[in-house]
Design a protein around this motif. Sequence first.
Motif, mmCIF file in Angstrom:
data_model
loop_
_atom_site.group_PDB
_atom_site.id
_atom_site.type_symbol
_atom_site.label_atom_id
_atom_site.label_comp_id
_atom_site.label_asym_id
_atom_site.label_seq_id
_atom_site.Cartn_x
_atom_site.Cartn_y
_atom_site.Cartn_z
ATOM 1 N N ARG A 18 47.370 7.264 6.625
ATOM 2 C CA ARG A 18 47.223 6.286 6.092
ATOM 3 C C ARG A 18 47.324 5.226 7.676
ATOM 4 O O ARG A 18 46.496 4.626 6.911
ATOM 5 C CB ARG A 18 48.584 6.289 5.138
ATOM 6 N N GLN B 113 44.059 2.947 8.633
ATOM 7 C CA GLN B 113 44.471 1.802 8.720
ATOM 8 C C GLN B 113 44.247 1.093 10.469
ATOM 9 O O GLN B 113 43.345 0.012 10.435
ATOM 10 C CB GLN B 113 45.797 1.398 8.546
ATOM 11 N N VAL C 131 43.211 4.019 0.690
ATOM 12 C CA VAL C 131 44.825 3.207 1.070
ATOM 13 C C VAL C 131 44.596 1.847 2.207
ATOM 14 O O VAL C 131 45.772 1.192 2.423
ATOM 15 C CB VAL C 131 46.206 3.241 0.289
ATOM 16 N N ASN D 144 43.858 -1.839 3.138
ATOM 17 C CA ASN D 144 45.718 -2.792 3.635
ATOM 18 C C ASN D 144 45.272 -3.681 4.871
ATOM 19 O O ASN D 144 45.589 -4.426 5.284
ATOM 20 C CB ASN D 144 46.546 -1.787 4.056
ATOM 21 N N LYS E 150 42.918 -6.039 3.611
ATOM 22 C CA LYS E 150 43.621 -7.266 2.801
ATOM 23 C C LYS E 150 44.332 -7.971 4.140
ATOM 24 O O LYS E 150 44.387 -9.004 4.271
ATOM 25 C CB LYS E 150 45.032 -6.909 2.476
ATOM 26 N N ALA E 151 44.651 -7.225 5.343
ATOM 27 C CA ALA E 151 45.444 -8.611 6.642
ATOM 28 C C ALA E 151 44.582 -9.219 6.918
ATOM 29 O O ALA E 151 44.893 -9.851 7.577
ATOM 30 C CB ALA E 151 46.382 -7.169 7.572
ATOM 31 N N ALA F 77 46.280 1.269 -6.642
ATOM 32 C CA ALA F 77 45.330 0.086 -6.149
ATOM 33 C C ALA F 77 44.000 0.038 -6.887
ATOM 34 O O ALA F 77 43.106 -1.206 -7.308
ATOM 35 C CB ALA F 77 44.870 0.834 -5.121
#
Length: 319
Positions: A204, A208, A233, A237, A240-241, A261
């Motif tokens: 993960r 990211q 996911v 993330n 989103k950030a 999610a």
Amino acid sequence: MKMTFTAALVASTAMTGAAMAGSHSETMTIGITQNNVGVDSYQTTYEKAFIEAAEANDMVEAVVLDAGGDVARQIAQMEDLIQQEVDAIIIWPTNGEAVIPAVRKAHSAGISVIVTNSNIAEQGFDFVASFSGPDNITQGSRSAEIMCDKFKDMGIADEARVVQISGQPGYTTAIERAKGFEDRLPEVCPNVTLVETQPGDWNREKSQQVMEAFLVKYDDIDGVYAGDDNMGVGALNAAKAAGREGIIFVGATNFSVGYDAMADGDYWGSIYQSPVDDAEAALKTAIDVLNGEDVPFLNYFDTPKITQDNMDEFTKPVF
């Protein structure tokens, strides 16, 4: 029933002859060498389910090993199981090509080899009794269909741009899920562009970071396909950030984090795959092979589509 379990990170050379007293006439001794139990919750759940299934069968004596993602360790574990003269070996390959010589050696020793979850490369098929697991090409294909259908609903199927985060390089599941997606997407959505693919290694945090780089490199990303929800996911993330909204996230192998999610409306869809079914199918396949049953070479279990629209039909994954 007697079970022999070896700690996941203990070197295979720690196995002693005493750990396997030899196969008794009333039992079948089945060894399993897994890919990397610690890398994600799917593999952790698989191991637990495998142990429980083996414990529930009085005819099975099991040796449960984990390669920790190390090809050399897995080959050494195969050598140990061969020396212990187990009746069957189940292998979850760390690398679909590199393990073939060890699989061939087991076959030559008269040991039935069952490949679980992720198949070995085709040149090793002659040395394998059966593959038990998901059809990963179909999974990738279904993920492409999920994404295409969503783009059509949004009215962007003629212009959408997609990035892909694939699994561990050299790992058959990663190769097949990518192939299924890449082959099917232009068939159902010929004007959608797959602009780049980078590996996330089933991790993960790495995924990211991959997505962060994609977001810097590309101003226009409409969809992300990830080889599993753990990586998907991670990509979510990152988006989103960065404040990047409106991206459609689709995975393969629905994890609990992906399910959550989806419930939150952030993640569109995935492929439903149970590690419990996976583990139980592998053990049953090995038992059936040893009992002389007629077992198909590619012994698939079904992995249906799951999206925000139908997720209420599925229980939340435990992994």
